[in-house]
Scaffold this motif. Structure first.
Motif, PDB file in Angstrom:
ATOM      1  N   VAL A   1       0.575  -1.284  -0.006  1.00 33.27           N
ATOM      2  CA  VAL A   1      -0.058  -0.130  -0.060  1.00 33.27           C
ATOM      3  C   VAL A   1       0.942   1.086   0.146  1.00 33.27           C
ATOM      4  CG1 VAL A   1      -1.984  -0.895   1.071  1.00 33.27           C
ATOM      5  CG2 VAL A   1      -0.375  -0.128   2.523  1.00 33.27           C
ATOM      6  N   THR A   2       0.258   2.270  -0.243  1.00 35.64           N
ATOM      7  CA  THR A   2       0.609   3.501  -0.632  1.00 35.64           C
ATOM      8  C   THR A   2       0.722   4.387   0.684  1.00 35.64           C
ATOM      9  OG1 THR A   2       1.421   3.192  -2.866  1.00 35.64           O
ATOM     10  CG2 THR A   2       1.549   5.315  -2.249  1.00 35.64           C
TER      11      THR A   2
ATOM     12  N   ASN B   1     -11.498   0.383   4.168  1.00 34.15           N
ATOM     13  CA  ASN B   1     -11.635   0.860   3.385  1.00 34.15           C
ATOM     14  C   ASN B   1     -12.633   2.219   4.640  1.00 34.15           C
ATOM     15  OD1 ASN B   1     -14.125  -0.671   2.976  1.00 34.15           O
ATOM     16  ND2 ASN B   1     -14.557   1.043   1.821  1.00 34.15           N
TER      17      ASN B   1
ATOM     18  N   ILE C   1      -7.902   2.692   4.865  1.00 32.64           N
ATOM     19  CA  ILE C   1      -7.310   3.063   3.317  1.00 32.64           C
ATOM     20  C   ILE C   1      -8.350   3.432   3.307  1.00 32.64           C
ATOM     21  CG2 ILE C   1      -6.702   2.504   0.682  1.00 32.64           C
ATOM     22  CD1 ILE C   1      -6.035  -0.351   1.859  1.00 32.64           C
TER      23      ILE C   1
ATOM     24  N   CYS D   1     -11.549   5.322   1.369  1.00 39.56           N
ATOM     25  CA  CYS D   1     -11.777   5.964   0.035  1.00 39.56           C
ATOM     26  C   CYS D   1     -12.865   6.239  -0.871  1.00 39.56           C
ATOM     27  CB  CYS D   1     -11.976   4.217  -0.119  1.00 39.56           C
ATOM     28  SG  CYS D   1     -12.713   3.409  -1.956  1.00 39.56           S
TER      29      CYS D   1
ATOM     30  N   ASP E   1      -5.475  13.999   1.327  1.00 47.41           N
ATOM     31  CA  ASP E   1      -5.042  12.986   2.488  1.00 47.41           C
ATOM     32  C   ASP E   1      -4.529  13.944   3.614  1.00 47.41           C
ATOM     33  OD1 ASP E   1      -5.048  10.526   0.425  1.00 47.41           O
ATOM     34  OD2 ASP E   1      -3.250  11.051  -0.708  1.00 47.41           O
TER      35      ASP E   1
ATOM     36  N   LYS F   1      -2.743   6.197   1.710  1.00 49.70           N
ATOM     37  CA  LYS F   1      -3.092   7.011   0.322  1.00 49.70           C
ATOM     38  C   LYS F   1      -4.346   7.003   0.076  1.00 49.70           C
ATOM     39  CE  LYS F   1      -1.754   8.709  -4.395  1.00 49.70           C
ATOM     40  NZ  LYS F   1      -1.588   9.911  -3.946  1.00 49.70           N
ATOM     41  N   LYS F   2      -5.789   7.921   0.257  1.00 48.99           N
ATOM     42  CA  LYS F   2      -6.764   7.325  -0.462  1.00 48.99           C
ATOM     43  C   LYS F   2      -6.230   6.773  -1.806  1.00 48.99           C
ATOM     44  CE  LYS F   2      -9.403  11.387  -1.447  1.00 48.99           C
ATOM     45  NZ  LYS F   2      -9.984  12.175  -1.954  1.00 48.99           N
ATOM     46  N   SER F   3      -7.853   5.379  -1.712  1.00 48.41           N
ATOM     47  CA  SER F   3      -7.623   4.888  -3.305  1.00 48.41           C
ATOM     48  C   SER F   3      -8.549   4.570  -3.331  1.00 48.41           C
ATOM     49  CB  SER F   3      -6.284   3.404  -2.815  1.00 48.41           C
ATOM     50  OG  SER F   3      -5.307   4.162  -2.160  1.00 48.41           O
ATOM     51  N   ASP F   4      -8.851   3.581  -4.818  1.00 52.58           N
ATOM     52  CA  ASP F   4     -10.105   3.248  -5.158  1.00 52.58           C
ATOM     53  C   ASP F   4     -10.425   1.610  -4.515  1.00 52.58           C
ATOM     54  OD1 ASP F   4     -10.891   4.810  -6.415  1.00 52.58           O
ATOM     55  OD2 ASP F   4     -10.735   4.065  -8.187  1.00 52.58           O
TER      56      ASP F   4
ATOM     57  N   ASN G   1      -9.665   0.550 -10.974  1.00 51.87           N
ATOM     58  CA  ASN G   1      -8.407   1.231 -10.790  1.00 51.87           C
ATOM     59  C   ASN G   1      -8.610   0.752  -9.452  1.00 51.87           C
ATOM     60  OD1 ASN G   1      -7.583   3.050 -12.504  1.00 51.87           O
ATOM     61  ND2 ASN G   1      -9.286   4.439 -12.274  1.00 51.87           N
TER      62      ASN G   1
ATOM     63  N   LEU H   1      -6.787  -0.987  -6.066  1.00 50.73           N
ATOM     64  CA  LEU H   1      -5.684  -1.312  -5.558  1.00 50.73           C
ATOM     65  C   LEU H   1      -5.243  -3.309  -5.673  1.00 50.73           C
ATOM     66  CD1 LEU H   1      -4.867  -0.017  -1.879  1.00 50.73           C
ATOM     67  CD2 LEU H   1      -4.166   0.813  -3.769  1.00 50.73           C
TER      68      LEU H   1
END
Length: 180
Positions: free
Chosen positions: A8-9, A30, A61, A63, A74, A93-96, A101, A103
């Motif tokens: 993860v980032t 999430n 995470i 989302c 973020d 980091k905010k992610s799908d 897209n 993760l």
């Protein structure tokens, strides 16, 4: 592949390998800052404080895929969580979590633990009613349905449970305690 092959980032762009959590229990969630379930941050922090020293890691995470309930940057998300809920667990980091897209981690998690329903009670009924309007086949696919879906990973890297946001946090805590 195993959970330890994913990363993860952080909001700063650093890659965090889940391999560094080998031998620990992980709760991957999430999250959202403007959701009816956002107060679960308080429960998550209490769980973190109770079990972190015993080997629990919570991976947060954010989302924004569910009704745009995480619109901030973020940094804004982090400030909200630390100021309002005093969160200490790592926030990524905010992610799908759904769609093209998503993760890769979430594609793996969903393949390991599909959707098992929202349970019973008024909140579960409300979620079912809402989801039927969004996705008439929601019961039959593993997609993340809403903010604060949680995946529990045991010390051996097995994804042992999936908790929908309607699950009582005391039940989530009890399952974690069994693994600690």
């Amino acid at each position: 592949m195993s959970i330890y092959d994913y990363s993860v980032t952080t909001p700063q762009g650093e890659e965090v390998s889940l391999g560094q959590f080998k031998g620990k229990v992980m709760l991957i969630v999430n999250t959202a800052t403007g959701c009816g379930f956002t107060p679960q941050y308080k429960d998550l922090e209490e769980i973190y404080e109770a079990f972190h020293d015993k080997g629990l890691e919570i991976i947060d995470i954010p989302c924004n895929q569910f009704a745009g309930q995480t619109p901030g940057t973020d940094e804004e998300i982090h400030q909200f969580c630390t100021l309002k809920y005093n969160t200490q667990f790592p926030q990524m980091k905010k992610s799908d979590v759904n769609g093209e897209n998503a993760l890769p981690l979430y594609k793996y998690l969903k393949s390991q633990q599909g959707f098992h329903g929202f349970g019973k009670g008024p909140t579960a009924l409300m979620m079912s009613t809402m989801l039927k309007k969004i996705d008439s086949d929601y019961k039959n696919n593993p997609e993340i349905k809403w903010n604060f879906t949680k995946f529990l990973v045991d010390r051996g890297g097995n994804v042992v449970a999936r908790f929908e946001p309607t699950e009582k946090m005391k039940d989530v805590s009890a399952e974690i305690e069994k693994l600690i």
